[in-house]
Write an enzyme that holds these catalytic residues in place. Structure first.
Site, PDB file in Angstrom:
ATOM      1  N   ARG A  59       0.790  -1.254   0.000  1.00  0.00           N
ATOM      2  CA  ARG A  59       0.000   0.000   0.000  1.00  0.00           C
ATOM      3  C   ARG A  59       0.813   1.290   0.000  1.00  0.00           C
ATOM      4  O   ARG A  59       0.249   2.355  -0.189  1.00  0.00           O
ATOM      5  CB  ARG A  59      -0.974   0.049   1.192  1.00  0.00           C
ATOM      6  CG  ARG A  59      -1.901  -1.146   1.307  1.00  0.00           C
ATOM      7  CD  ARG A  59      -2.804  -1.298   0.119  1.00  0.00           C
ATOM      8  NE  ARG A  59      -3.870  -2.254   0.354  1.00  0.00           N
ATOM      9  CZ  ARG A  59      -4.497  -2.902  -0.621  1.00  0.00           C
ATOM     10  NH1 ARG A  59      -4.176  -2.703  -1.886  1.00  0.00           N
ATOM     11  NH2 ARG A  59      -5.460  -3.757  -0.345  1.00  0.00           N
ATOM     12  N   HIS A 227      -3.769 -15.776  -8.268  1.00  0.00           N
ATOM     13  CA  HIS A 227      -4.917 -16.177  -7.430  1.00  0.00           C
ATOM     14  C   HIS A 227      -6.048 -16.928  -8.153  1.00  0.00           C
ATOM     15  O   HIS A 227      -7.168 -16.434  -8.266  1.00  0.00           O
ATOM     16  CB  HIS A 227      -5.485 -14.997  -6.649  1.00  0.00           C
ATOM     17  CG  HIS A 227      -5.568 -13.680  -7.384  1.00  0.00           C
ATOM     18  ND1 HIS A 227      -6.113 -13.548  -8.627  1.00  0.00           N
ATOM     19  CD2 HIS A 227      -5.167 -12.433  -7.006  1.00  0.00           C
ATOM     20  CE1 HIS A 227      -6.053 -12.269  -8.981  1.00  0.00           C
ATOM     21  NE2 HIS A 227      -5.487 -11.580  -8.035  1.00  0.00           N
ATOM     22  N   ASP A 300      -1.983 -12.940  -1.271  1.00  0.00           N
ATOM     23  CA  ASP A 300      -2.706 -11.774  -1.806  1.00  0.00           C
ATOM     24  C   ASP A 300      -3.073 -10.846  -0.640  1.00  0.00           C
ATOM     25  O   ASP A 300      -4.191 -10.316  -0.573  1.00  0.00           O
ATOM     26  CB  ASP A 300      -3.950 -12.176  -2.605  1.00  0.00           C
ATOM     27  CG  ASP A 300      -4.531 -11.000  -3.385  1.00  0.00           C
ATOM     28  OD1 ASP A 300      -3.917  -9.917  -3.396  1.00  0.00           O
ATOM     29  OD2 ASP A 300      -5.609 -11.162  -3.986  1.00  0.00           O
TER      30      ASP A 300
END
Ligand code: DOR
Length: 421
Positions: A59, A227, A300
């Protein structure tokens, strides 16, 4: 430093050994109880090659309210990870060498484990123009990804694969056809009907998996699928592998641990992209891990602030904070409960294979390898409690779940970066 008497997970089996590290490398592996000197008595513990998570959202820059490089790497070592690759959907997007350089510098300054940035495929992840791939590679990017979405234009994606290959990089593909997922928040099925939440069909993921496989096959280039959550996606990859397509793939603990049944209480922490699917998918993902169709397990890790999660399901952000539960969920489900994987196979999925796919040093315990070690008590049962996460993201659908396998110590380049007490 000596690590004495643990059950050590090697590629070909588990043996009780003493390990000696020196100058950040594994210097000696000897029969248990034979090495003298300062160190740790690890009898009863299991030592894995330092875990590697190739799919993490840190982030920073831009969304420091959700996570920072400092808190994200702290969360990584608490979860047993010695190396992580971070996705480029930051603000600004990681689409040039300046942002790659920033992340590497910041990780060196405040990071607790090794951090490898992944560059975006297109500028600003807008899907229009290729990002500055060469510059990012030179600055230390280890792969390319548009994670969070797919590159819509197939011709641009083909160019990306060609350029990436020229620079020795792989594209890690988030597979999602936006025309089928727009406005959708869960998987379409029984539980979307019961809850009234809007669901997307498997084809939304499978169409893009198929496209990326076709591109890789036509161009004769490698590709990695992120994923994987559908039974049909697992089958597409299995068939492609069988005919020699250079494809590798990952899945995440939530896809083999949960199904869309978990959405029925409208808990926004179950909202993730791709969505939790059905039992048929969960079982296929497990079989894919067992038979090698799926090469690795990635978390993830997608931390979000409660402002983004503690809202109506439709409005909540997608994602699960996963670094601190990934190992225990994987061990509990795949080794302890089902026996689908042996400990060396689990180590391959969580260390050797991601290292190989992204091209990182590490991934096994051998003389001369980096002294990256994850020390675990496999017998310890614990309850997932997000209040105790060191990640800023407390968003987990696993709260209250009992799991086995507690990380006791994480060693990076011979330095103890995490110790439980
Ligand atoms: O659920 C998700 N959250 N899936 C993604 O692919 C992106 C991630 C995020 O960045 O929050």
């Amino acid at each position: 430093m000596i690590f004495r008497g643990a059950d050590v997970v090697f590629r070909d089996g588990v043996r009780q050994c003493d390990l000696r590290t020196e100058n950040g490398k594994i210097a000696e592996i000897a029969p248990a109880g034979t090495l003298e000197g300062e160190g740790w008595d690890l009898a009863g513990r299991t030592v894995f090659p330092g875990l590697i998570d190739m799919h993490v959202h840190l982030r920073e820059p831009g969304f420091e309210k959700k996570e920072t490089i400092e808190t994200g790497t702290m969360s990584a070592v608490k979860g047993g990870f010695t190396q992580i690759c971070c996705m480029p959907n930051t603000k600004p997007v990681v689409d040039n060498k300046v942002v790659v350089t920033y992340i590497k510098a910041r990780a060196k300054e405040v990071g607790h484990c090794k951090v490898h940035p992944i560059g975006a495929i297109t500028e600003g992840q807008r899907g229009e123009t290729l990002a500055a791939i060469g510059g990012m590679k030179a600055a230390g990017a280890v792969a390319l990804s548009e994670d969070g979405k797919s590159v819509r234009n197939a011709s641009l994606m083909a160019s990306a694969m060609l350029y990436a290959a020229d620079f020795g990089l792989k594209c890690l593909c988030h597979c999602e056809d936006a025309s089928l997922t727009e406005g959708k928040v869960v998987h379409e099925g029984y539980y979307s009907t019961r809850t009234g939440l809007k669901g997307s069909i498997r084809a939304a993921e499978d169409i893009l998996i198929a496209r990326e496989l076709c591109l890789a096959e036509s161009l004769g280039l490698p590709v990695h699928i992120c994923h994987v959550s559908t039974y049909s996606g697992v089958q597409l990859i299995r068939e492609a592998k069988a005919r020699g397509v250079q494809v590798t793939a990952e899945t995440c603990p939530h896809y083999f641990t949960l199904t869309d049944e978990a959405i029925q209480d409208f808990d926004p922490d179950t909202k993730v992209n791709p969505p939790l699917r059905e039992e048929r998918d969960r079982l296929a993902v497990e079989q894919g891990l067992k038979d090698g169709t799926l090469d690795c397990i990635a978390s993830d890790h997608a931390p979000h602030h409660e402002d983004d999660k503690n809202v109506e399901y439709d409005l909540a952000a997608f994602g699960i904070s996963g670094l601190e539960t990934s190992f225990a969920l994987s061990y509990t489900e795949l080794v302890k409960k089902t026996g689908l994987l042996t400990l060396p196979a689990l180590a391959a999925k969580m260390s050797a294979n991601p290292a190989k796919i992204v091209g990182l040093a590490g991934g096994e315990i051998a003389v001369g390898a980096p002294a990256d070690l994850t020390v675990v008590d496999l017998g310890e049962k614990w309850t997932v409690n997000p209040a105790k996460f060191v990640s800023k993201g407390k968003n987990t659908p696993f709260k209250g779940m009992e799991v086995y396998g507690r990380v006791k110590m994480t060693v990076v380049d011979g330095e103890i970066k995490y110790r439980e007490d």
